[in-house]
Design a protein around this motif. Structure first.
Motif, PDB file in Angstrom:
ATOM      1  N   ALA A 543      54.140  32.108  29.245  1.00  0.00           N
ATOM      2  CA  ALA A 543      52.711  32.332  29.017  1.00  0.00           C
ATOM      3  C   ALA A 543      52.462  33.735  28.491  1.00  0.00           C
ATOM      4  CB  ALA A 543      51.936  32.115  30.311  1.00  0.00           C
ATOM      5  N   VAL A 544      51.338  33.909  27.799  1.00  0.00           N
ATOM      6  CA  VAL A 544      50.971  35.224  27.283  1.00  0.00           C
ATOM      7  C   VAL A 544      50.495  36.102  28.436  1.00  0.00           C
ATOM      8  CG1 VAL A 544      49.472  36.493  25.713  1.00  0.00           C
ATOM      9  CG2 VAL A 544      50.355  34.268  25.044  1.00  0.00           C
ATOM     10  N   ILE A 545      51.032  37.318  28.526  1.00  0.00           N
ATOM     11  CA  ILE A 545      50.650  38.275  29.551  1.00  0.00           C
ATOM     12  C   ILE A 545      50.406  39.620  28.895  1.00  0.00           C
ATOM     13  CG2 ILE A 545      51.863  37.100  31.434  1.00  0.00           C
ATOM     14  CD1 ILE A 545      54.187  39.022  31.068  1.00  0.00           C
ATOM     15  N   GLY A 546      49.806  40.551  29.627  1.00  0.00           N
ATOM     16  CA  GLY A 546      49.536  41.870  29.086  1.00  0.00           C
ATOM     17  C   GLY A 546      49.743  42.945  30.134  1.00  0.00           C
ATOM     18  N   ARG A 547      49.824  44.179  29.678  1.00  0.00           N
ATOM     19  CA  ARG A 547      49.924  45.317  30.598  1.00  0.00           C
ATOM     20  C   ARG A 547      49.507  46.582  29.871  1.00  0.00           C
ATOM     21  NH1 ARG A 547      54.459  48.789  30.369  1.00  0.00           N
ATOM     22  NH2 ARG A 547      56.112  48.139  28.904  1.00  0.00           N
ATOM     23  N   ASP A 570      47.861  52.528  26.293  1.00  0.00           N
ATOM     24  CA  ASP A 570      48.046  51.569  25.197  1.00  0.00           C
ATOM     25  C   ASP A 570      48.244  50.171  25.761  1.00  0.00           C
ATOM     26  OD1 ASP A 570      48.006  53.246  22.831  1.00  0.00           O
ATOM     27  OD2 ASP A 570      49.835  54.153  23.643  1.00  0.00           O
ATOM     28  N   LEU A 571      47.585  49.197  25.158  1.00  0.00           N
ATOM     29  CA  LEU A 571      47.709  47.807  25.597  1.00  0.00           C
ATOM     30  C   LEU A 571      48.948  47.174  24.968  1.00  0.00           C
ATOM     31  CD1 LEU A 571      46.436  45.381  27.115  1.00  0.00           C
ATOM     32  CD2 LEU A 571      45.315  44.777  24.939  1.00  0.00           C
ATOM     33  N   LEU A 572      49.764  46.531  25.794  1.00  0.00           N
ATOM     34  CA  LEU A 572      50.941  45.802  25.339  1.00  0.00           C
ATOM     35  C   LEU A 572      50.767  44.334  25.683  1.00  0.00           C
ATOM     36  CD1 LEU A 572      53.735  48.224  26.652  1.00  0.00           C
ATOM     37  CD2 LEU A 572      52.625  48.238  24.417  1.00  0.00           C
ATOM     38  N   VAL A 573      51.276  43.464  24.827  1.00  0.00           N
ATOM     39  CA  VAL A 573      51.191  42.019  25.040  1.00  0.00           C
ATOM     40  C   VAL A 573      52.587  41.425  24.934  1.00  0.00           C
ATOM     41  CG1 VAL A 573      50.132  39.851  24.309  1.00  0.00           C
ATOM     42  CG2 VAL A 573      48.869  41.987  24.046  1.00  0.00           C
TER      43      VAL A 573
END
Length: 595
Positions: A543-547, A570-573
């Motif tokens: 599944a797509v996640i972010g941090r 910074d947003l990482l996906v």
């Protein structure tokens, strides 16, 4: 205007003697003989990319900022691979010779593909791209999918060309704005209705019995279907959604629909399927797709859509297509005219690849002849075409003129009559909202995957090449990126400030290994028993996640979420999987920073 003469180059593409091998045979050319060549093609790999290609085509409805967008790179790569495989060696030489000789004669060149292997029929041959001329074949010359049939002369038709418009909006599926759908087709046909070239009648809330009766009552040259369509992977057959007795969807398989249309005398020569996936074919049955099955059954020509199509593109195609038909052009030329119409609907659009044409014999379907004095016909008055007159349609041949001029009668809902019934409407679609939603049809149930219009518009606007983010001063409101399933983390190009609210949407498909059972969407594989490779144990594998970089905060995204930034960074996906070696495919991510 008479139909333009056209030369034909017909090719048969058939299975070879070894697995993965195929043979292209030139059955007809223009002074270039009938050569043949063998080639290798990994069909499964190309089929695995179809969903990603469809998303790219639909997203291109928003004008690109680059000379060639990332979306076109995807399409061009598929088109080049198909061309270099099937048009290799002497076959490619025969094609170029035929094109050159046809041009010297002042003729067009119809490229006719006879696909003799089911998997081949499922590929997007309309994307064929010649790297030497740097042209897409179907935009330069008509390209058709040929169904072998004996020659039949064109049908002599004394104008008008009679078109039966059919709209199906059953309960339980995404509702269609029926009034707007009608208006769009009428807008496309209005000049030809006004001068008596075309007559358009409507059959709303399409039921099996209603169409049956209409086919028996009157003669129709063209059937134009607007509604939901899908491919039933259980029966491996295309289906169209009619309206059942309870108002819910009644999915009609292509084989049954072909038998129904055969009831008409004469059988309509042209069927236009303006529905999602109506042109798609299965990988195991050569004629399983709705359009192909209808052509095999005896319909001379079936124009359909192999992908979902946006509203502006659908309107542009109809306008170009019917304008060419009204001027007595061949149906293959009319489809090409529809493609050119789509090109004008938006710079950078790739939706011209979506229409497909299955054709029995040549493209000369009709010989349209004017009636005596028709050019001075008064069938359509300015008042009848004025929207201020309540949208009443002009009277048609065989109907009393006072039925259209009497407002009380014009507004009376009469089911299949020419008067417009009262239909509850929603606001007209704007921009490039997807015209249809995807339908997944299983063995025991039909499930509609309803994607919010705002979500799909967001994906369409920014699947690739969105606004680049940067440091803290960058206050861009939209961002987009691609997340390959075999990559750890991808920078979104967005610097998150404390308290920022982000709307994050994801689309696309991928695979966790080489099996079809491992196919996932952005929500991941929730039934996977092996959870040891998951980063977030309660979220589906892949599944797509972010941090946020520099923080331990990892959050699920799936197909979509709203995220409030708890810190700066910074947003990482990425994807919820630590074992990336066998993964393939990629997800498209679109992010809106709420101001």
């Amino acid at each position: 205007m008479a139909a333009m003469s056209s030369a034909v180059m017909e090719l048969e593409i058939a299975p070879g003697t070894q697995p993965g091998s195929f043979v292209t045979r030139v059955l007809q050319s223009v002074g270039a003989g009938e050569p043949s060549e063998s080639f290798q093609l990994d069909i499964d790999q190309l089929l695995a990319r179809l969903s990603f290609l469809e998303a790219s085509v639909l997203a291109s409805a928003v004008a690109a900022r680059r000379v060639m967008s990332d979306k076109e790179t995807v399409l061009q790569d598929v088109g080049r691979r198909l061309f270099e495989a099937a048009f290799t060696g002497s076959v490619g030489t025969a094609y170029r010779t035929s094109a050159a000789l046809a041009a010297e004669r002042g003729e067009g060149l119809q490229v006719s593909l006879r696909l003799s292997a089911p998997g081949l029929a499922a590929l997007p041959w309309e994307a064929l791209y010649d790297p030497v001329t740097q042209r897409y074949i179907c935009r330069k010359d008509p390209l058709v999918r040929s169904v072998p049939a004996p020659h039949a002369p064109p049908l002599e038709v004394t104008r008008p060309l009679r078109v039966l418009g059919m709209i199906s909006s059953p309960r339980g599926l995404e509702p269609l704005d029926v009034a707007t759908e009608r208006d769009r087709l009428e807008e496309a046909l209005q000049p030809h209705i006004a001068d008596g070239r075309v007559e358009l009648r409507w059959l709303d809330d399409l039921t099996w019995d209603g169409l049956h009766a209409k086919l028996l009552e009157e003669q129709w040259h063209v059937l134009h279907f607007i509604g939901h369509g899908a491919y039933d992977s259980a029966t491996e057959e295309g289906v169209l959604a009619f309206v059942g007795r309870d108002g819910r969807a009644d999915f009609a398989p292509a084989s049954a629909l072909a038998d129904l249309l055969d009831e008409a005398e004469p059988t309509p020569r042209l069927v236009v399927l303006n529905s999602c996936q109506s042109g798609a074919s299965g990988a195991t049955d050569l004629f399983s797709g709705t359009a192909a099955a209808l052509a095999r059954s005896g319909i001379r020509a079936v124009a359909a859509m192999q992908f979902s199509i946006s509203d502006p593109a659908a309107l542009a195609f109809a306008r170009g297509f019917y304008t060419a038909l009204a001027h007595n052009r061949r149906v293959d030329e009319a489809v090409r005219s529809g493609r050119i119409g789509i090109l004008g609907a938006g710079r950078g659009t790739l939706e011209w690849v979506t229409p497909v044409l299955y054709l029995r014999g040549d493209g000369n379907l009709f010989d349209l002849r004017p009636t005596s004095g028709q050019e001075h016909s008064s069938r359509t008055s300015p008042a009848a075409l004025d929207p201020s007159h309540g949208g009443a349609e002009p009277p048609v041949a065989g109907e009393r003129a006072d039925a259209a001029s009497d407002p009380a009668r014009a507004d009376e809902p009469t089911g299949t009559s020419n008067a417009r019934p009262d239909v509850p409407t929603k606001p007209a679609a704007t921009g490039s909202r997807a015209r249809r939603r995807w339908l997944i049809v299983g063995a025991t149930a039909v499930t509609a995957v309803v994607v919010g219009a705002g979500v799909l518009l967001a994906v369409a606007q920014g699947l690739f090449g969105g606004t680049d983010g940067g440091g803290p001063e960058d206050q861009a409101s939209t961002f987009d990126l691609s997340v390959p399933l075999d990559t750890d983390w991808v920078e979104a190009g967005l610097y998150c400030m404390l308290g920022d609210e982000l709307e994050i949407q994801a689309s696309g498909r991928g695979w966790l290994d080489e099996t079809r059972e491992s196919e996932i969407d952005p929500d991941g594989l929730t039934t996977d028993a092996t959870t040891d490779t998951r980063i977030l144990p309660d979220v589906g594998t892949g599944a797509v996640i972010g941090r946020l970089e520099g923080t331990p905060d990892i959050f699920p995204i799936g197909t979509g979420t709203t995220y409030e930034c708890p810190a700066q960074g910074d947003l990482l996906v990425g994807v919820n999987d630590t074992d990336l070696a066998d993964n393939s495919g990629e997800f498209a991510i679109f992010i809106t920073r709420n101001q």
